[in-house]
Design a protein around this motif. Sequence first.
Motif, short mmCIF file in Angstrom:
data_model
loop_
_atom_site.label_atom_id
_atom_site.label_comp_id
_atom_site.label_asym_id
_atom_site.label_seq_id
_atom_site.Cartn_x
_atom_site.Cartn_y
_atom_site.Cartn_z
N THR A 125 10.89 -1.49 -6.32
CA THR A 125 10.88 -1.23 -4.65
C THR A 125 11.80 -2.17 -4.06
O THR A 125 12.02 -3.34 -4.46
N SER A 153 6.02 -2.10 -6.73
CA SER A 153 5.21 -1.45 -5.89
C SER A 153 3.90 -0.80 -6.64
O SER A 153 4.18 -0.33 -7.75
N TYR A 205 0.68 1.57 -6.95
CA TYR A 205 -0.02 2.57 -5.93
C TYR A 205 -0.77 3.81 -6.76
O TYR A 205 -0.71 3.73 -8.27
N THR A 232 -3.71 2.99 -0.58
CA THR A 232 -3.22 1.85 -0.38
C THR A 232 -2.00 1.53 -1.32
O THR A 232 -2.14 1.86 -2.45
N THR A 233 -0.81 1.18 -0.83
CA THR A 233 0.46 0.75 -1.93
C THR A 233 0.60 -0.71 -1.68
O THR A 233 0.43 -1.44 -0.55
N TRP A 234 0.48 -1.50 -2.86
CA TRP A 234 0.48 -2.85 -2.99
C TRP A 234 1.97 -3.30 -3.46
O TRP A 234 2.49 -3.20 -4.55
N THR A 235 2.82 -3.91 -2.38
CA THR A 235 4.01 -4.11 -2.70
C THR A 235 4.12 -5.62 -3.03
O THR A 235 3.85 -6.56 -1.93
N ASN A 282 1.36 3.46 7.17
CA ASN A 282 2.49 4.21 7.15
C ASN A 282 2.93 5.05 8.29
O ASN A 282 1.82 5.91 8.88
N GLN A 300 -2.27 6.36 4.81
CA GLN A 300 -1.42 5.62 3.61
C GLN A 300 -1.36 4.21 4.25
O GLN A 300 -0.91 4.09 5.46
N TYR A 301 -1.78 3.11 3.57
CA TYR A 301 -1.47 1.86 4.01
C TYR A 301 -0.78 0.98 3.16
O TYR A 301 -0.55 1.50 1.71
N GLU A 302 -0.20 -0.03 3.42
CA GLU A 302 0.69 -0.93 2.51
C GLU A 302 0.49 -2.39 2.77
O GLU A 302 0.28 -2.70 3.96
N VAL A 352 2.14 -5.94 1.92
CA VAL A 352 3.12 -6.55 1.30
C VAL A 352 2.98 -8.07 1.06
O VAL A 352 2.51 -8.72 1.90
#
Length: 282
Positions: A103, A117, A119, A142-145, A162, A168-170, A172
């Motif tokens: 990413t 990332s 997910y 959740t996406t973990w970046t 998002n 959708q959460y992220e 970072v």
Amino acid sequence: ILYTTEFIICNADCSFDLNNITYDFSELKKMGVQSVDDSDPKSDFTYTFAICGNLTDTCQVNPDPGTGALQQFDSGSIADADDDTCVEWLSTWDTSTANVELTNVSDPDGIVQHGISVYWADGDGQGNLCGIVQHQKKYYQTTWTFICDKSTKFKAQYAQVNALNSCQYEVVMDTWFACAGYDPPSNGGSTSSGFSLGYVAIICFFAAIILGLVIYYVILGATSKNWGKESLTPPFNLCKYFWVYTCVGCKVSFEWAKTKMNKGEGGGTDAIDDDQLIDTDE
């Protein structure tokens, strides 16, 4: 912000293979519970999360309380601003079903940062119920970046929803474990090749003392025309008294600081000593 003590239920493995490169986040798993603010500075939301595991403290939301790996708190939802209320649990963590991809993230200055990332597909890694769309239940995910930063083991940047998908959460975060092929200090590598300023200051301090004694000896010998052992006595005495004066100075400074602290705590000259207390036990 007040957080209760939590532990993490960890999966057996916390590493991912991508393009023949292994990204191992086991050290981040050992850090335990972390917290981060929302990307919107005006938001009352904060987040508690765990990496490669799920929290044990249950988020009491209706109709589906749960734990998950990411919990959302809202300090503006209650009267006591020193405490938070858990309003959602947003994902669960299962390394065995995770997807990983490279990413790129642009920072506020427009600089592109590289990382990976983590997910989950629909049905995996789900959190609490987000809503119902066309008679289908949608759950938070959740996406973990993880952004490559060779200068830090771990630093949470922010969490955010998002803009196109409110379910959708992220999260970072910066870490050197997201740098391909990088050997971090915790694994035997090193990010520093020189002395720190502290070491330099100590070396300069003792070098100055030795240089001063040498100069003193040279000047004394040149003026007295005596280069024998007798001329060494004054520098040795000076060295001895230097440490004596240093110890005395430290003791005086300690007593002065203790007196100031007692006055600051209301223990000035009017403070009551233990000898002045009256024993009321019969």
